[in-house]
Design a protein around this motif. Structure first.
Motif, PDB file in Angstrom:
ATOM      1  N   ASP A  37       0.805  -1.223   0.000  1.00 40.36           N
ATOM      2  CA  ASP A  37       0.000   0.000   0.000  1.00 40.36           C
ATOM      3  C   ASP A  37       0.839   1.274   0.000  1.00 40.36           C
ATOM      4  OD1 ASP A  37      -2.219  -1.636   0.073  1.00 40.36           O
ATOM      5  OD2 ASP A  37      -2.485  -1.475   2.246  1.00 40.36           O
ATOM      6  N   HIS A  38       2.138   1.159   0.228  1.00 37.18           N
ATOM      7  CA  HIS A  38       3.028   2.328   0.254  1.00 37.18           C
ATOM      8  C   HIS A  38       4.260   2.028  -0.607  1.00 37.18           C
ATOM      9  CE1 HIS A  38       0.596   2.583   3.936  1.00 37.18           C
ATOM     10  NE2 HIS A  38       0.697   3.883   3.814  1.00 37.18           N
ATOM     11  N   LEU A  39       4.009   1.799  -1.890  1.00 43.39           N
ATOM     12  CA  LEU A  39       5.085   1.403  -2.800  1.00 43.39           C
ATOM     13  C   LEU A  39       5.853   2.640  -3.267  1.00 43.39           C
ATOM     14  CD1 LEU A  39       6.471  -0.945  -4.075  1.00 43.39           C
ATOM     15  CD2 LEU A  39       4.848  -0.863  -5.975  1.00 43.39           C
ATOM     16  N   SER A  40       6.766   3.074  -2.406  1.00 43.26           N
ATOM     17  CA  SER A  40       7.624   4.222  -2.670  1.00 43.26           C
ATOM     18  C   SER A  40       8.908   4.016  -1.887  1.00 43.26           C
ATOM     19  CB  SER A  40       6.948   5.524  -2.236  1.00 43.26           C
ATOM     20  OG  SER A  40       6.740   5.522  -0.824  1.00 43.26           O
ATOM     21  N   ALA A  41       9.873   4.887  -2.112  1.00 42.11           N
ATOM     22  CA  ALA A  41      11.125   4.764  -1.361  1.00 42.11           C
ATOM     23  C   ALA A  41      10.872   4.893   0.137  1.00 42.11           C
ATOM     24  CB  ALA A  41      12.121   5.823  -1.831  1.00 42.11           C
ATOM     25  N   ARG A  42      10.001   5.821   0.509  1.00 41.21           N
ATOM     26  CA  ARG A  42       9.690   5.978   1.930  1.00 41.21           C
ATOM     27  C   ARG A  42       8.958   4.749   2.471  1.00 41.21           C
ATOM     28  NH1 ARG A  42       9.406  10.188   5.618  1.00 41.21           N
ATOM     29  NH2 ARG A  42       8.031   9.726   7.396  1.00 41.21           N
ATOM     30  N   GLY A  43       8.025   4.220   1.688  1.00 37.34           N
ATOM     31  CA  GLY A  43       7.309   3.032   2.126  1.00 37.34           C
ATOM     32  C   GLY A  43       8.231   1.841   2.335  1.00 37.34           C
ATOM     33  N   VAL A  44       9.205   1.693   1.451  1.00 39.21           N
ATOM     34  CA  VAL A  44      10.193   0.623   1.615  1.00 39.21           C
ATOM     35  C   VAL A  44      10.990   0.832   2.897  1.00 39.21           C
ATOM     36  CG1 VAL A  44      12.303  -0.373   0.657  1.00 39.21           C
ATOM     37  CG2 VAL A  44      10.358   0.088  -0.843  1.00 39.21           C
ATOM     38  N   ALA A  45      11.398   2.073   3.141  1.00 34.39           N
ATOM     39  CA  ALA A  45      12.169   2.364   4.356  1.00 34.39           C
ATOM     40  C   ALA A  45      11.338   2.102   5.606  1.00 34.39           C
ATOM     41  CB  ALA A  45      12.652   3.820   4.330  1.00 34.39           C
ATOM     42  N   GLU A  46      10.063   2.514   5.594  1.00 33.40           N
ATOM     43  CA  GLU A  46       9.199   2.262   6.743  1.00 33.40           C
ATOM     44  C   GLU A  46       9.046   0.764   6.999  1.00 33.40           C
ATOM     45  OE1 GLU A  46       6.344   6.248   6.207  1.00 33.40           O
ATOM     46  OE2 GLU A  46       5.601   4.240   5.703  1.00 33.40           O
ATOM     47  N   THR A  47       8.836   0.012   5.937  1.00 31.85           N
ATOM     48  CA  THR A  47       8.688  -1.441   6.082  1.00 31.85           C
ATOM     49  C   THR A  47       9.960  -2.056   6.645  1.00 31.85           C
ATOM     50  OG1 THR A  47       7.163  -1.466   4.192  1.00 31.85           O
ATOM     51  CG2 THR A  47       8.109  -3.573   4.871  1.00 31.85           C
ATOM     52  N   ALA A  48      11.116  -1.598   6.172  1.00 30.96           N
ATOM     53  CA  ALA A  48      12.388  -2.144   6.655  1.00 30.96           C
ATOM     54  C   ALA A  48      12.594  -1.851   8.136  1.00 30.96           C
ATOM     55  CB  ALA A  48      13.541  -1.572   5.832  1.00 30.96           C
ATOM     56  N   ALA A  98       1.450   6.514  10.315  1.00 30.04           N
ATOM     57  CA  ALA A  98       0.333   7.332   9.846  1.00 30.04           C
ATOM     58  C   ALA A  98      -0.368   8.077  10.960  1.00 30.04           C
ATOM     59  CB  ALA A  98      -0.671   6.452   9.104  1.00 30.04           C
ATOM     60  N   GLY A  99      -0.301   7.591  12.173  1.00 33.04           N
ATOM     61  CA  GLY A  99      -0.978   8.232  13.293  1.00 33.04           C
ATOM     62  C   GLY A  99      -0.075   8.248  14.509  1.00 33.04           C
ATOM     63  N   SER A 100      -0.626   7.824  15.636  1.00 30.95           N
ATOM     64  CA  SER A 100       0.156   7.789  16.873  1.00 30.95           C
ATOM     65  C   SER A 100       1.236   6.712  16.807  1.00 30.95           C
ATOM     66  CB  SER A 100      -0.770   7.521  18.061  1.00 30.95           C
ATOM     67  OG  SER A 100      -0.008   7.317  19.242  1.00 30.95           O
ATOM     68  N   GLY A 101       2.452   7.087  17.149  1.00 32.74           N
ATOM     69  CA  GLY A 101       3.534   6.112  17.189  1.00 32.74           C
ATOM     70  C   GLY A 101       3.577   5.310  18.476  1.00 32.74           C
ATOM     71  N   TRP A 102       2.816   5.760  19.482  1.00 33.20           N
ATOM     72  CA  TRP A 102       2.857   5.083  20.776  1.00 33.20           C
ATOM     73  C   TRP A 102       2.269   3.679  20.707  1.00 33.20           C
ATOM     74  CZ3 TRP A 102       6.114   7.257  23.824  1.00 33.20           C
ATOM     75  CH2 TRP A 102       6.272   8.646  23.827  1.00 33.20           C
ATOM     76  N   ASN A 103       1.305   3.473  19.808  1.00 33.63           N
ATOM     77  CA  ASN A 103       0.668   2.159  19.720  1.00 33.63           C
ATOM     78  C   ASN A 103       1.663   1.064  19.372  1.00 33.63           C
ATOM     79  OD1 ASN A 103      -1.776   3.359  20.278  1.00 33.63           O
ATOM     80  ND2 ASN A 103      -2.381   3.529  18.128  1.00 33.63           N
ATOM     81  N   PHE A 104       2.693   1.424  18.625  1.00 32.41           N
ATOM     82  CA  PHE A 104       3.747   0.454  18.305  1.00 32.41           C
ATOM     83  C   PHE A 104       4.895   0.530  19.305  1.00 32.41           C
ATOM     84  CE2 PHE A 104       7.693  -0.887  16.312  1.00 32.41           C
ATOM     85  CZ  PHE A 104       7.342  -2.110  15.789  1.00 32.41           C
ATOM     86  N   ALA A 151       6.940  10.297  19.743  1.00 37.53           N
ATOM     87  CA  ALA A 151       6.413  11.594  20.169  1.00 37.53           C
ATOM     88  C   ALA A 151       6.331  12.614  19.042  1.00 37.53           C
ATOM     89  CB  ALA A 151       7.267  12.149  21.310  1.00 37.53           C
ATOM     90  N   VAL A 152       7.212  12.508  18.045  1.00 36.66           N
ATOM     91  CA  VAL A 152       7.240  13.515  16.985  1.00 36.66           C
ATOM     92  C   VAL A 152       6.156  13.217  15.959  1.00 36.66           C
ATOM     93  CG1 VAL A 152       9.705  13.907  17.327  1.00 36.66           C
ATOM     94  CG2 VAL A 152       8.929  12.270  15.583  1.00 36.66           C
ATOM     95  N   ASP A 153       5.991  14.130  15.008  1.00 42.00           N
ATOM     96  CA  ASP A 153       4.979  13.945  13.983  1.00 42.00           C
ATOM     97  C   ASP A 153       5.386  12.813  13.032  1.00 42.00           C
ATOM     98  OD1 ASP A 153       6.242  15.254  11.320  1.00 42.00           O
ATOM     99  OD2 ASP A 153       6.868  16.374  13.114  1.00 42.00           O
ATOM    100  N   PRO A 154       4.409  12.171  12.363  1.00 39.26           N
ATOM    101  CA  PRO A 154       4.714  11.031  11.495  1.00 39.26           C
ATOM    102  C   PRO A 154       5.724  11.325  10.395  1.00 39.26           C
ATOM    103  CG  PRO A 154       2.361  11.138  11.917  1.00 39.26           C
ATOM    104  CD  PRO A 154       2.960  12.394  12.487  1.00 39.26           C
ATOM    105  N   VAL A 155       5.801  12.567   9.939  1.00 40.36           N
ATOM    106  CA  VAL A 155       6.742  12.895   8.862  1.00 40.36           C
ATOM    107  C   VAL A 155       8.181  12.654   9.296  1.00 40.36           C
ATOM    108  CG1 VAL A 155       7.622  14.756   7.407  1.00 40.36           C
ATOM    109  CG2 VAL A 155       5.154  14.548   7.825  1.00 40.36           C
ATOM    110  N   HIS A 156       8.502  13.016  10.544  1.00 37.51           N
ATOM    111  CA  HIS A 156       9.871  12.885  11.028  1.00 37.51           C
ATOM    112  C   HIS A 156      10.118  11.588  11.813  1.00 37.51           C
ATOM    113  CE1 HIS A 156       9.349  17.298  10.475  1.00 37.51           C
ATOM    114  NE2 HIS A 156      10.565  17.190   9.977  1.00 37.51           N
ATOM    115  N   ARG A 157       9.065  10.832  12.062  1.00 40.83           N
ATOM    116  CA  ARG A 157       9.197   9.611  12.870  1.00 40.83           C
ATOM    117  C   ARG A 157      10.162   8.621  12.239  1.00 40.83           C
ATOM    118  NH1 ARG A 157       3.672   7.988  13.942  1.00 40.83           N
ATOM    119  NH2 ARG A 157       3.878   9.715  15.429  1.00 40.83           N
ATOM    120  N   LEU A 158      10.131   8.518  10.925  1.00 38.81           N
ATOM    121  CA  LEU A 158      10.968   7.541  10.246  1.00 38.81           C
ATOM    122  C   LEU A 158      12.441   7.712  10.588  1.00 38.81           C
ATOM    123  CD1 LEU A 158      11.435   5.283   8.164  1.00 38.81           C
ATOM    124  CD2 LEU A 158      11.424   7.046   6.380  1.00 38.81           C
TER     125      LEU A 158
END
Length: 383
Positions: A37-48, A98-104, A151-158
């Motif tokens: 569902d996120h077939l992009s360079a960022r999606g690959v990095a998130e999955t990794a 995509a949302g809260s990082g605390w759940n993970f 704690a940070v926004d999803p854009v910078h969480r990665l």
């Protein structure tokens, strides 16, 4: 301890260990869906990044259950606790960026730190207690990065989580050393190595199972046509070829090496490290299978070709590296097989519709896998 006694002190995989693995079937499926569902360079990095975290939980827990011995009630309780918390961690995979990082992050840190302290208290001897003091120290070092990332926004969480996962990976690869102190695997018992190798082999089955599951889900989602049969069959050929390489001749070589070496823990530690890359390759292939079967006539796409051919390439390159680094088998044929996949993938990405690319991957791997299996079954290095 007597050398013969050490070599014969082995035990099989227990039902509770297989039960524990079931929650990671869910995790691999979640990772596949996120990548698709996120077939992009960022999606690959998130999955990794999430794969590294999830695999670290599985690997550390399985190793520590091996060390303290799964037949103890306290060890079973530890594994079931990790399973319980891990279910909620894995449920948060697809929404982790995509949302809260605390759940993970919260269940992940509860597992890592809690289980690390448990093992420190239950380690069987001073060698392992000293090792787990260092392990907990490494985990405490990476924990703030996971917390800040949540704690940070999803854009910078990665970026924060990538740094945390890299630190955890480095600790795993190096055996959690501190200046002047590190684990000398030659000085500890031998039984643990063979059992952990079998645990790694079973986890690889989970990832192979995900490719079959993804193939089946995609077949169900579309009408049963000649194209569906062709693409579904091609996906199964790719999966069967990778299974053959993993559990055929190369797999038998690794098992024999662990049985014969004086340092099987080192051999199985390296197997665990390489397994992460092999699983990543299978997740990529599984995502590609779903995309091709459901949209076989789409336009040629470099991203899809990268998953379809790059996933099996990662699988072969990781296994070839391990065979070179541990039992000292030349990886030449694995490199040639990877090069064949790269060439086929380059052509398919530029010219072929998805169904042709999948058929090309199946033909290439059907030719490569028997060569690697026949070679490895002889037990001789290539020349």
């Amino acid at each position: 301890m007597d050398e013969h006694l050490r070599r014969t002190q082995t035990y099989g995989v227990e039902p509770v260990e297989l039960f524990f693995d079931l929650v990671f079937v869910f995790a691999v499926s979640q990772l596949t869906h996120h990548l698709r569902d996120h077939l992009s360079a960022r999606g690959v990095a998130e999955t990794a990044v999430i794969l590294l975290a999830v695999f670290t939980v599985w690997y550390y827990t399985s190793w520590e259950a091996t060390l303290v011995r799964i037949e103890h009630t306290r060890t079973v309780a530890m594994m079931l606790t990790v399973l319980f918390v891990g279910l909620f961690m894995n449920a948060a995979i697809t929404s982790a960026f995509a949302g809260s990082g605390w759940n993970f992050a919260v269940p992940f840190l509860l597992i890592q730190l809690g289980r690390g302290l448990w093992t420190l208290l239950n380690a069987p001897n001073e060698i392992w207690r000293d090792h787990y003091r260092r392990t907990v120290l490494w985990l405490l070092t990476s924990a703030p990065l996971w917390v800040v990332g949540a704690a940070v926004d999803p854009v910078h969480r990665l970026y924060w989580w990538a740094a945390a996962a890299a630190l955890d990976l480095l600790g795993t690869w190096l055996g959690h050393p501190v200046p002047g102190r590190r684990l000398q695997t030659q000085s500890v018992g031998l039984a643990e190595g063979g059992h952990m190798l079998e645990r790694c082999r079973l986890f690889l089955i989970i990832a192979l199972g995900e490719t079959i599951l993804s193939t089946g889900v995609a077949i169900v989602a579309v009408p049963m046509t000649v194209m569906t049969v062709a693409t579904g069959s091609a996906a199964l050929v790719v999966t069967a070829a990778l299974w053959m390489v993993a559990y055929g001749g190369p797999g038998r070589l690794v098992v024999r090496h662990v049985e014969d070496t004086r340092d099987p823990i080192h051999a199985t530690r390296m197997a665990g490290n390489v397994l992460t890359v092999m699983v990543a390759g299978l997740i990529a292939a599984a995502a590609a299978f779903e995309m091709v079967i459901t949209h076989p006539h789409g336009q040629p796409a470099a991203a899809l070709s990268l998953l379809l051919f790059g996933g099996p390439m990662l699988f072969l390159l990781a296994q070839g590296w391990y065979l070179w680094a541990v039992p000292r088998i030349s990886p030449r044929r694995w490199l040639v097989g990877s090069a064949a996949l790269a060439l086929a993938g380059a052509a398919a990405g530029a010219l072929a519709p998805p169904y042709v690319a999948l058929l090309g991957a199946a033909v290439t791997l059907a030719a490569v896998a028997p060569v690697l299996t026949r070679f490895a079954s002889t037990g001789r290095p290539s020349t």
